[in-house]
Write an enzyme that holds these catalytic residues in place. Structure first.
Site, mmCIF file in Angstrom:
data_model
loop_
_atom_site.group_PDB
_atom_site.id
_atom_site.type_symbol
_atom_site.label_atom_id
_atom_site.label_comp_id
_atom_site.label_asym_id
_atom_site.label_seq_id
_atom_site.Cartn_x
_atom_site.Cartn_y
_atom_site.Cartn_z
ATOM 1 N N ASP A 159 58.955 44.219 3.984
ATOM 2 C CA ASP A 159 59.305 44.417 5.196
ATOM 3 C C ASP A 159 58.197 44.298 5.982
ATOM 4 O OD1 ASP A 159 60.809 46.077 7.618
ATOM 5 O OD2 ASP A 159 62.420 45.970 6.162
ATOM 6 N N HIS A 202 59.988 49.284 11.645
ATOM 7 C CA HIS A 202 61.215 48.935 10.935
ATOM 8 C C HIS A 202 61.119 49.218 9.444
ATOM 9 C CE1 HIS A 202 64.128 45.632 9.269
ATOM 10 N NE2 HIS A 202 64.651 45.762 10.168
ATOM 11 N N ASN A 294 72.406 39.713 11.937
ATOM 12 C CA ASN A 294 73.170 40.316 13.288
ATOM 13 C C ASN A 294 73.745 39.327 14.220
ATOM 14 O OD1 ASN A 294 72.456 42.664 12.042
ATOM 15 N ND2 ASN A 294 70.693 43.270 13.411
ATOM 16 N N SER A 376 70.027 45.588 8.765
ATOM 17 C CA SER A 376 68.748 45.925 8.333
ATOM 18 C C SER A 376 68.848 47.263 7.838
ATOM 19 C CB SER A 376 67.931 45.994 9.256
ATOM 20 O OG SER A 376 67.179 44.645 9.401
#
Ligand SMILES: [Ca+2]
Ligand SMILES: [Ca+2]
Ligand SMILES: [Ca+2]
Ligand SMILES: [Ca+2]
Length: 392
Positions: A159, A202, A294, A376
């Site tokens: 990530d 994130h 998404n 996520s």
């Protein structure tokens, strides 16, 4: 600032990008790839294994392409192409060569998400008396409760990095203070160093869902809080990264004994580089958990769409219906809470996001509790449960 403050930030999709030179000693001007589908001026080529280095060098010389990086294990090469040539025509040249296994663009992967702040009772996605959560309180009874839930399992978070240490301008998130980490040398593939610190937020939020320090009287909880997190940084401070770095991140995790890899990222293009990295990890027995994307469309993103290797995770909301933004379709395997920040269905006064501790991009020491939404956020619920299953 910390106590009681809940802020809401909705980040719909990340557009800005930059390319990462994967390893040191390469002097390479980083071209801007903002808004682009793939890295301009370079391609990824893998030659068949029986082809000699000599033949490869001659082929590259003939096309006036220079090798900027060769993956030591996966075997693909990133080639810088001549300035007057474009990526599609160079790929055509290489594809025609019988010595070439595959040739493709170095596509860009993007993080999926959205943010907002605090406490276990606001974590409807883990447990609540009615809908939408994954009944963690009952699960923890089975897995051993505080101190033993996910113990001994390594979960790699590929990530933006994680707020796991006090180092330079970075700090450890207070509610990761009791979480265990396994740090692999060279695991920051964006900045090419040994400190996969998060500069975006994130990866820290995703890590919180998997293994936030739990039962420590502050903040919020995570699913498998006794597991060990292996942070691997492949996305930059805008939440973007190259497929080559994502592929190498997956390979590094697999080679360093990760048992689960959480990939809350993806792109719309299939890629042999990415697929083969997933295959490599899968064949080592790693569980690959991937966000579906998404875009609210029928069809999931890559790497989630690699049915043979990856668990594709879509997002649900408090009322257990599909979140409006979640991709769906035949490659989807599971759904998990991802939240919906447009509604407050549980009437707790806050938008129904997934609540973990992180920071706003650019403020890596300013921690608070944020509600984020996205596939996520759904994927790490599944990664945490996978860790619990492995440890039980
Ligand atoms: Ca770093
Ligand atoms: Ca906590
Ligand atoms: Ca699937
Ligand atoms: Ca709510």
């Amino acid at each position: 600032m910390i106590k009681g403050k809940i802020s809401l930030i909705i980040l719909v999709s990340v557009i800005l990008v930059f390319t990462a030179t994967a390893f040191a000693q390469i002097i390479e001007k980083k071209p801007s790839i903002a808004g682009k589908e793939y890295v301009p001026g370079e391609i990824i080529v893998k030659f068949k294994s029986e082809v000699s280095e000599d033949a490869i060098t001659k082929t590259n010389q003939r096309h006036r392409a220079s090798v900027v990086y060769k993956s030591p294990v996966l075997g693909f090469r990133r080639l810088k192409i001549p300035e007057e040539k474009n990526v599609p025509e160079m790929i055509e040249f290489y594809k025609k060569d019988p010595n070439v296994e595959y040739a493709e663009p170095n596509y860009i992967a993007y993080a999926f998400w959205t943010p907002n702040d605090e406490y276990f009772r606001y974590q409807w996605h883990l447990d609540n008396s009615k809908y939408g959560g994954i009944n963690m309180e009952k699960a923890w009874d089975v897995t051993g409760g505080p101190g033993n839930s996910g113990a001994g399992v390594i979960v790699a978070v590929v990530d933006t990095g994680v707020a796991y240490e006090n180092y330079g301008i970075y700090a450890i998130a207070p509610d990761l203070g009791g979480t265990s980490f396994v740090i692999v040398k060279g695991s920051d593939l964006v900045d090419d160093d040994d400190h996969p610190n998060d500069d975006e937020g994130h990866g820290t939020h995703v890590t919180g869902t998997i293994a936030q320090t739990t039962n420590n009287s502050i903040g919020v909880a995570g699913v498998a809080f006794s597991c060990s997190i292996m942070p691997i940084k492949v996305l930059d401070n805008t939440g973007s990264g190259t497929y080559s770095d994502v592929a190498e991140g997956i390979r590094w995790a697999a080679d360093n004994n990760a048992q689960v890899i959480n990939l809350s990222l993806g792109g719309k293009f299939s890629s042999e580089t990415l697929r083969l990295a997933c295959e490599y990890a899968y064949k080592k027995g790693v569980v690959l958990v991937c966000a579906a994307g998404n875009d609210g469309r029928n069809g999931v993103s890559y790497p989630a769409a690699y049915d043979a290797y990856c668990i594709a995770v879509g997002a649900t909301r408090y009322d257990e219906t599909k979140a409006y933004y979640s991709n769906f379709g035949k490659s989807l395997d599971l759904v998990a809470p991802g939240g919906d920040l447009r509604v407050d269905q549980n009437k707790d006064g806050y938008a129904d996001g997934v609540l973990q501790q992180t920071f706003k991009s650019g403020q890596p020491t300013n921690f608070a509790y944020y509600f984020y939404q996205g596939t996520s956020m759904a994927a790490p619920h599944v990664s945490g449960v996978a860790a619990l299953l492995i440890s039980t």
